[in-house]
Design an enzyme around this catalytic site. Structure first.
Site: not given
Ligand code: AMP
Length: 190
Positions: A14, A88, A127, A133, A145
């Site tokens: 994404k 999400r 990654r 991360r 996740r």
């Molecule tokens: P990402 O970078 O999109 O993988 O997001 C990393 C982490 O941020 C996720 O595992 C969640 O803990 C939090 N996060 C990001 N976007 C959301 C969302 N829309 N709703 C809830 N938690 C989020």
């Protein structure tokens, strides 16, 4: 104004694809994950978000929706927005609809990158080598996740399917091939 949701499980690509689409279509790219990671690490909000994200759990809707709305408000002149990693949950999807509706705008389309779970695990493992991360580094957190995605995020697909706004995109192949599939789908509609 174009509003595109890039949807898909963790590791689907994404972020990479959103960045390329931002360039091609002159859009603002908003990733709620990036916004959380960019918060002042000493702030209460950052600590709270990290307490969820480090375990691979979702940050509560109330907080995430406010963060997203605040981010969108920063770009009143935008040609359009790519929403990456938001919504999400179906509550987030409904909140985004309401928020855009108040601006006489709406989601143009949701494009879902489809990648099977074994491939996701492999990609996230790779990654982890350079993302830094903590949520990429541990196989149990990666699995959480994916499980959280299946339980809480996958139902968001139905939200957009019911509105006729959902398109599945094959997320396997080279970055360029996947990008072309996404770009062609957008061009056909806008
Ligand atoms: P990402 O970078 O999109 O993988 O997001 C990393 C982490 O941020 C996720 O595992 C969640 O803990 C939090 N996060 C990001 N976007 C959301 C969302 N829309 N709703 C809830 N938690 C989020």
């Amino acid at each position: 104004m174009i509003n595109i949701v890039i949807f898909g499980p963790p590791g689907a690509g994404k972020g990479t694809q959103s960045d390329k689409l931002r360039e091609r279509f002159d859009l603002v790219h908003i990733s709620t994950g990036d916004v959380f990671r960019a918060l002042d690490p000493e702030s209460d909000l950052a600590k709270l978000a990290k307490s969820y994200s480090d375990k691979g759990n979702l940050v509560p809707d109330e907080i995430t929706i406010k963060i997203l709305e605040n981010e969108v408000q920063k770009h009143p002149q935008a040609n359009g927005v790519i929403y990456d990693g938001f919504p999400r949950t179906t509550a987030q999807a409904a909140a985004l609809d309401t928020f855009l509706g108040e601006k006489s705008a709406s989601i143009t389309m949701a494009l879902a990158l489809e990648v099977e779970e074994d491939e996701l695990r492999e990609r996230l493992k790779k990654r982890a080598l350079d993302s830094g991360r903590p949520d990429d580094a541990n196989p149990e957190i990666i699995q959480n996740r994916i499980d959280v995605y299946n339980a809480q995020t996958a139902p968001v697909a139905d939200f957009y399917k019911e509105k006729g706004k959902y398109t599945g995109i094959d997320g396997i192949g080279s970055i360029e091939d996947i990008f072309n599939r996404l770009a062609d789908t957008i061009e056909a509609k806008v």
